[in-house]
Design a protein around this motif. Structure first.
Motif, short mmCIF file in Angstrom:
data_model
loop_
_atom_site.label_atom_id
_atom_site.label_comp_id
_atom_site.label_asym_id
_atom_site.label_seq_id
_atom_site.Cartn_x
_atom_site.Cartn_y
_atom_site.Cartn_z
N PHE A 72 0.11 16.36 67.88
CA PHE A 72 0.97 16.48 66.69
C PHE A 72 1.50 15.13 66.21
CE2 PHE A 72 1.45 20.74 68.62
CZ PHE A 72 1.09 21.52 67.53
N GLN A 121 3.54 13.15 67.87
CA GLN A 121 4.98 13.19 68.12
C GLN A 121 5.42 11.92 68.83
OE1 GLN A 121 5.34 17.01 70.05
NE2 GLN A 121 5.39 18.08 68.09
N PHE A 122 5.71 10.93 68.00
CA PHE A 122 6.23 9.66 68.51
C PHE A 122 7.63 9.51 67.92
CE2 PHE A 122 7.01 5.34 66.98
CZ PHE A 122 7.27 4.74 68.20
N THR A 147 11.30 7.88 66.83
CA THR A 147 11.85 6.63 66.30
C THR A 147 12.94 6.10 67.24
OG1 THR A 147 11.58 7.66 64.15
CG2 THR A 147 12.79 5.58 64.21
N ALA A 170 9.26 15.28 58.59
CA ALA A 170 8.55 15.35 59.88
C ALA A 170 9.63 15.36 60.95
CB ALA A 170 7.62 14.14 60.03
N ASP A 199 8.56 20.78 60.18
CA ASP A 199 7.70 20.29 61.24
C ASP A 199 6.63 21.34 61.47
OD1 ASP A 199 8.18 17.92 63.66
OD2 ASP A 199 6.59 19.41 63.90
N ASP A 221 3.66 23.10 57.31
CA ASP A 221 3.08 21.81 56.95
C ASP A 221 3.81 21.27 55.72
OD1 ASP A 221 1.47 19.77 55.94
OD2 ASP A 221 -0.35 20.68 56.78
N TYR A 222 4.43 20.12 55.86
CA TYR A 222 5.22 19.56 54.76
C TYR A 222 4.38 19.34 53.50
CZ TYR A 222 7.66 15.97 51.99
OH TYR A 222 8.24 15.27 50.97
#
Ligand SMILES: C[S@@+](CC[C@H](N)C(=O)[O-])C[C@H]1O[C@@H](n2cnc3c(N)ncnc32)[C@H](O)[C@@H]1O
Length: 524
Positions: free
Chosen positions: A19, A21-22, A24, A49, A72, A97-98
């Motif tokens: 996905f 998924q990192f 910030t 997101a 998300d 889904d944005y």
């Protein structure tokens, strides 16, 4: 960032990667949140997101009266995220889904670290269609998904609203980025670009090539500010720039109407190496760069001696050709090198069956058709399908992908090459003025490399790539300014260097001498 740490412990790296998924890092998230909080109009907030909602958490700490919408695509992460907002009544989270939802709503603040997917890692056809349908713009098929998030968010911004995005900086300097930059310029909303270029690994690898974009739909659209963030200290400076908006300036303040979408924006935020030197000319005044031969089916067209014997293909139907970059190890490629490769069974021939009456050639062509080689993308466009592109051997070659700067090769054997190298053809009138070896001696120096680097394109993983036109449009020192004496010295050192390479005792000192002489003559 306890929420994020907990989540990382609970989930597999594989799932997070799926996905994108990192998370910030908090100092960066603070900076971005402060940009939105700087507007008195902030009442509705969108996080496209959402992840675990780091931005919304930080904003809620400073401003409680706010209604938040989050998207998300992963329902599981949203379930976790809700736990971090026990008191928030005005929080609406959508597991959708944005890019395919919420097109009709507008917001005062939009803040996002979008998923990093390259165009081949997501279902980009339908996504691009959706974006084009709503925004009525042209986009390249190579567009990476994170920039689409940005375009949609600009569309959803209310008057006096603000956007903060952190995204890979690659689009600023790559071909597909042209349309994104044009949309940004047309929207007149871009105010600050912070290029993150940490010298040490402060947070995470993924951040090392990012940019923070700050946008506002207000009247201060005359300038765009570019600043570099190279250390944690620079983050503090960025905080100041943000808090004193609109009176603050970046490291480089550029009138917006002079900024062009179709050039690399690196030149707005980096001092270019070329500007250190005088007497620069466009490289294409001296030589023309074109890509090597594309066959469309290397396995079929490429031969070694054994394959030629097996199919009874004679040498008159085989063109000598370099097919892999690995086959050239030094800056000089001689006939001896070529013969050695051929004798060792390397793939150094290209099948050329055009106009041949030979029955074995005809049989091999028929074999190709049985394998549907003639229906491939490139071969189907040729007539006949097996004809080889007319590209004569080039006296100088340039490596396409490089980790350590450009690799040039003096093709003394005058052998053709596939696309692993670009062909460099010196202009005809060059021979009246400049020795081709003088040009090649220049290409081996660090001076040449530095100046070419102004025009390179970057790939996220540190790989540098030069397309033929990056080289054609780059600059070089005007070697015709050298005195006969200096040219003679350079050629003399160059011959000594060549001998050292051919004798397998490469002595780089001679190239360093050439480099020093050029710097002495051409530095401003
Ligand atoms: C780079 S993470 C950022 C997470 C969080 N906002 C932060 O900054 O720490 C991107 C998030 O976008 C989500 N995502 C991926 N594709 C999406 C899509 N098409 N629409 C909405 N969210 C998506 C991922 O599940 C992930 O949580």
């Amino acid at each position: 960032m306890i929420a994020e740490q907990k989540y990382i412990k609970k989930t597999t790296a594989e799932r997070r990667k799926k996905f994108a998924q990192f998370f910030t890092p908090e100092p960066i998230a603070h900076l971005m949140a402060d940009w939105l909080l700087g507007s008195t109009h902030l009442k509705t907030l969108l996080e496209p997101a959402f992840g675990l909602g780091v931005f919304s958490r930080l904003i809620l700490q400073k401003k409680e009266e706010i209604s938040i919408t989050g998207f998300d695509i992963d329902p599981l992460i949203l379930k976790e995220a809700r736990k971090n907002f026990p008191k928030a009544d005005n929080l609406k989270l959508h597991a959708e889904d944005y890019l395919f939802n919420d097109w009709n709503n507008k917001y005062d603040g939009i803040i996002c670290n979008p998923p990093y997917f390259k165009f081949h890692d997501y279902e980009n056809k339908n996504t691009l269609k959706e974006i084009k349908k709503h925004l009525k713009i042209h986009l390249s098929g190579f567009t990476n998904i994170h920039t689409l998030f940005l375009l949609k968010s600009i569309h959803q911004l209310k008057n006096n609203g603000r956007i903060a995005y952190i995204i890979p900086s690659e689009f600023l300097n790559s071909g597909y980025g042209k349309h994104i930059k044009q949309y940004l310029l047309n929207s007149k909303t871009l105010r600050h670009v912070f290029i993150i270029d940490f010298k040490e690994n402060v947070f995470d690898d993924a951040l090392t090539t990012s940019a923070i974009l700050l946008l506002a739909k207000d009247e201060f659209h005359k300038h765009i500010h570019f600043s570099n963030i190279k250390s944690i200290n620079d983050l503090k400076e960025a905080e100041k720039i943000i808090s004193s908006y609109p009176h603050s300036k970046g490291h480089h303040t550029i009138p917006a109407h002079t900024i062009k979408a179709n050039i690399k924006w690196r030149q707005y935020y980096q001092s270019l190496a070329g500007s250190k030197f005088k007497h620069l000319i466009p490289f294409n005044q001296v030589a023309k760069v074109v890509r090597g031969i594309a066959t469309g089916a290397n396995n079929y067209f490429v031969f070694n001696k054994q394959k030629a014997e097996a199919h009874h293909i004679e040498s008159k139907n085989l063109l000598p050709c370099i097919t892999r970059s690995k086959d050239i190890q030094t800056p000089f490629f001689t006939n001896r090198d070529y013969q050695k490769l051929a004798n060792n069974g390397a793939n150094v021939f290209l099948f050329d069956g055009t106009h041949s009456p030979d029955k074995h050639v005809k049989k091999y062509i028929k074999y190709g058709e049985e394998q549907n080689i003639h229906k491939r993308y490139l071969t189907s466009k040729r007539n006949p399908w097996y004809v080889i592109e007319n590209r004569p051997p080039a006296p100088i070659l340039a490596g396409v992908f490089n980790r350590n700067g450009l690799k040039f090769v003096r093709n003394e054997a005058m052998i053709r090459n596939l696309t692993t190298f670009h062909c460099i053809y010196p202009c005809n009138d060059l021979f009246n003025k400049l020795d081709i070896n003088l040009l090649f001696a220049y290409l081996l120096t660090d001076v040449a490399r530095e100046i070419f680097d102004d025009n390179r394109r970057e790939y996220g993983n540190g790989l540098k790539k030069f397309e033929p036109n990056d080289l054609n449009n780059a600059q070089m020192l005007d070697l015709s300014q050298l005195s006969a004496g200096d040219s003679g010295k350079i050629l003399n050192w160059f011959q000594k260097y060549r001998t050292s390479v051919l004798e397998a005792k490469e002595d780089i000192k001679f190239i360093e001498k050439i480099d020093q002489l050029l710097r002495k003559k051409y530095l401003q």
